[in-house]
Scaffold this active site. Sequence first.
Site, PDB file in Angstrom:
ATOM      1  N   LYS A  40      -9.267  18.165   1.801  1.00 40.00           N
ATOM      2  CA  LYS A  40     -10.203  17.046   2.020  1.00 40.00           C
ATOM      3  C   LYS A  40     -11.598  17.563   2.365  1.00 40.00           C
ATOM      4  O   LYS A  40     -12.591  16.909   2.062  1.00 40.00           O
ATOM      5  CB  LYS A  40      -9.708  16.121   3.142  1.00 40.00           C
ATOM      6  CG  LYS A  40      -8.373  15.439   2.856  1.00 40.00           C
ATOM      7  CD  LYS A  40      -8.528  14.065   2.235  1.00 40.00           C
ATOM      8  CE  LYS A  40      -7.172  13.535   1.826  1.00 40.00           C
ATOM      9  NZ  LYS A  40      -7.159  12.463   0.890  1.00 40.00           N
TER      10      LYS A  40
ATOM     11  N   LYS B  32      -1.808  15.739  -7.734  1.00 40.98           N
ATOM     12  CA  LYS B  32      -1.044  14.601  -7.226  1.00 40.98           C
ATOM     13  C   LYS B  32      -1.714  13.268  -7.597  1.00 40.98           C
ATOM     14  O   LYS B  32      -2.928  13.162  -7.540  1.00 40.98           O
ATOM     15  CB  LYS B  32      -0.983  14.752  -5.686  1.00 40.98           C
ATOM     16  CG  LYS B  32      -0.139  13.752  -4.962  1.00 40.98           C
ATOM     17  CD  LYS B  32      -0.131  14.034  -3.458  1.00 40.98           C
ATOM     18  CE  LYS B  32      -1.278  13.327  -2.761  1.00 40.98           C
ATOM     19  NZ  LYS B  32      -0.924  12.443  -1.664  1.00 40.98           N
TER      20      LYS B  32
ATOM     21  N   LYS C  64      -4.319   7.882  -4.099  1.00 36.30           N
ATOM     22  CA  LYS C  64      -4.954   6.571  -4.083  1.00 36.30           C
ATOM     23  C   LYS C  64      -6.446   6.623  -3.794  1.00 36.30           C
ATOM     24  O   LYS C  64      -7.154   5.689  -4.066  1.00 36.30           O
ATOM     25  CB  LYS C  64      -4.227   5.626  -3.136  1.00 36.30           C
ATOM     26  CG  LYS C  64      -4.374   5.911  -1.674  1.00 36.30           C
ATOM     27  CD  LYS C  64      -3.741   4.760  -0.918  1.00 36.30           C
ATOM     28  CE  LYS C  64      -2.813   5.256   0.168  1.00 36.30           C
ATOM     29  NZ  LYS C  64      -3.455   6.165   1.126  1.00 36.30           N
TER      30      LYS C  64
HETATM   31  P1  ATP Z   1      -5.365   9.661  -0.052  1.00 35.32           P
HETATM   32  O1  ATP Z   1      -5.714   9.883  -1.476  1.00 35.32           O
HETATM   33  O2  ATP Z   1      -6.226   8.656   0.636  1.00 35.32           O
HETATM   34  O3  ATP Z   1      -5.254  10.920   0.742  1.00 35.32           O
HETATM   35  P2  ATP Z   1      -2.632   9.347  -0.833  1.00 35.32           P
HETATM   36  O4  ATP Z   1      -2.591   8.652  -2.128  1.00 35.32           O
HETATM   37  O5  ATP Z   1      -2.416  10.813  -0.846  1.00 35.32           O
HETATM   38  O6  ATP Z   1      -3.938   8.985  -0.043  1.00 35.32           O
HETATM   39  P3  ATP Z   1      -1.189   8.789   1.522  1.00 35.32           P
HETATM   40  O7  ATP Z   1      -1.581   7.638   2.351  1.00 35.32           O
HETATM   41  O8  ATP Z   1      -1.691  10.131   1.947  1.00 35.32           O
HETATM   42  O9  ATP Z   1      -1.571   8.602   0.030  1.00 35.32           O
HETATM   43  O10 ATP Z   1       0.383   8.874   1.380  1.00 35.32           O
HETATM   44  C1  ATP Z   1       1.266   7.865   1.699  1.00 35.32           C
HETATM   45  C2  ATP Z   1       2.672   8.357   1.521  1.00 35.32           C
HETATM   46  O11 ATP Z   1       2.974   8.432   0.155  1.00 35.32           O
HETATM   47  C3  ATP Z   1       2.930   9.756   2.073  1.00 35.32           C
HETATM   48  O12 ATP Z   1       4.231   9.806   2.566  1.00 35.32           O
HETATM   49  C4  ATP Z   1       2.781  10.633   0.881  1.00 35.32           C
HETATM   50  O13 ATP Z   1       3.534  11.798   1.008  1.00 35.32           O
HETATM   51  C5  ATP Z   1       3.323   9.740  -0.213  1.00 35.32           C
HETATM   52  N1  ATP Z   1       2.647   9.988  -1.473  1.00 35.32           N
HETATM   53  C6  ATP Z   1       1.350   9.746  -1.759  1.00 35.32           C
HETATM   54  N2  ATP Z   1       1.057  10.103  -3.008  1.00 35.32           N
HETATM   55  C7  ATP Z   1       2.215  10.573  -3.540  1.00 35.32           C
HETATM   56  C8  ATP Z   1       2.574  11.099  -4.796  1.00 35.32           C
HETATM   57  N3  ATP Z   1       1.690  11.205  -5.766  1.00 35.32           N
HETATM   58  N4  ATP Z   1       3.857  11.460  -4.985  1.00 35.32           N
HETATM   59  C9  ATP Z   1       4.764  11.342  -4.013  1.00 35.32           C
HETATM   60  N5  ATP Z   1       4.488  10.864  -2.799  1.00 35.32           N
HETATM   61  C10 ATP Z   1       3.232  10.484  -2.550  1.00 35.32           C
END
Ligand code: ATP
Length: 336
Positions: free
Chosen positions: A115, A197, A200
């Site tokens: 980040k 990955k 969001k």
């Molecule tokens: P950001 O982009 O704001 O960091 P994010 O999309 O990575 O957000 P998080 O809020 O960090 O989402 O994650 C929420 C949950 O979903 C966590 O348990 C994370 O491990 C899981 N998660 C998020 N993205 C994925 C993915 N692409 N595959 C599997 N699990 C995911």
Amino acid sequence: MDTPKKRIFSGIKPSGELTLGSYIGAIRNWVALQNDYDCLYCIVDMHAITVRQNPADLRRRTLEQLAQYIACGLDPEKNIVYIQSHVPAHAELSWVLGCYTMFGELSRMTQFKDKSRKNADNINAGLFTYPVLMAADILLYQADLVPVGEDQKQHVEIARDIAGRFNQVYSPTFTLPEPFIPKTGARVMSLLDPSSKMSKSEQGGDGCITLLENPDDIMRAFKRAVTDSETSVRFDPEHKPGVSNLMTIYSCATGKSFAEIEAEFEGRGYGDFKTAVGESVVELLRPIREKTQELLANRDYLESIYAAGAERAARLAQKTLDKVYRKVGFVPRARG
Ligand code: ATP
Ligand code: LTN
């Protein structure tokens, strides 16, 4: 006598629209666990502001996320569902735990490094101490298990280390939590770049599918998904990351095993395969989208859910916080 159910805690930041990755990697598993465990599912808005957010969007997404938790099948009667900033004990415990967390161990966190690279103009202290607040989330409720995607494993491990250290210095205070990572779908990758990955906070474009996306956009994104120069549908994440990611998604959406999927598409091209994956996701998300819209039209209901959730969570949290304050040597507040 029945043994008490184990405790589960997990959360997602309202930092963007929830994605297929959040659903497959996290929420889907939360739903599967709700009958057998004593669960708290939080909307971690305090974590979201470690990256700059537009206030109106954050507010809207927080409520939307609550509606989506319920639309995905989380039952607010069975689980404690609430908003992190409504329970002040998270911030209070976080301060104390920060005094038992080392600069060096926070510097090693891969999410912080990642980040910081992506937000080079805003490497704030909250981003650095993010894992301490997350440890507070988990330890406040004496959680045994933390269902998360693969990317959060390191954060659960540091929570465990902090808990162990505190227990050692004083006396047993915190349950040592363990990550609970799904076997399939622990890391859903971007459809356009299967080496990163699906995330969001990096939306826009066809690499990411959000839970509220309409069927046409979903189909378009899957038709454009990156595969490889072969033609066989085969699970091999190292050599065929795009196809393997699509297989994972298809398997989660349909319940079919990788062997069944390979057999189903034997001798057929990637075109057919991508269409089938797209259609399965459209059907997976349709009821979630419809139910979310229905819930969002009923603000009073949503408010009653998060109000009741915060009250139940605060009661549990206070017990741990009182214990911690006493152990570190704070004078108890005068009564009356
Ligand atoms: P950001 O982009 O704001 O960091 P994010 O999309 O990575 O957000 P998080 O809020 O960090 O989402 O994650 C929420 C949950 O979903 C966590 O348990 C994370 O491990 C899981 N998660 C998020 N993205 C994925 C993915 N692409 N595959 C599997 N699990 C995911
Ligand atoms: N860091 C997590 C979100 C999160 C969390 C938690 C997950 C904050 N607190 C407690 C599990 C338990 C993330 O970025 N996905």
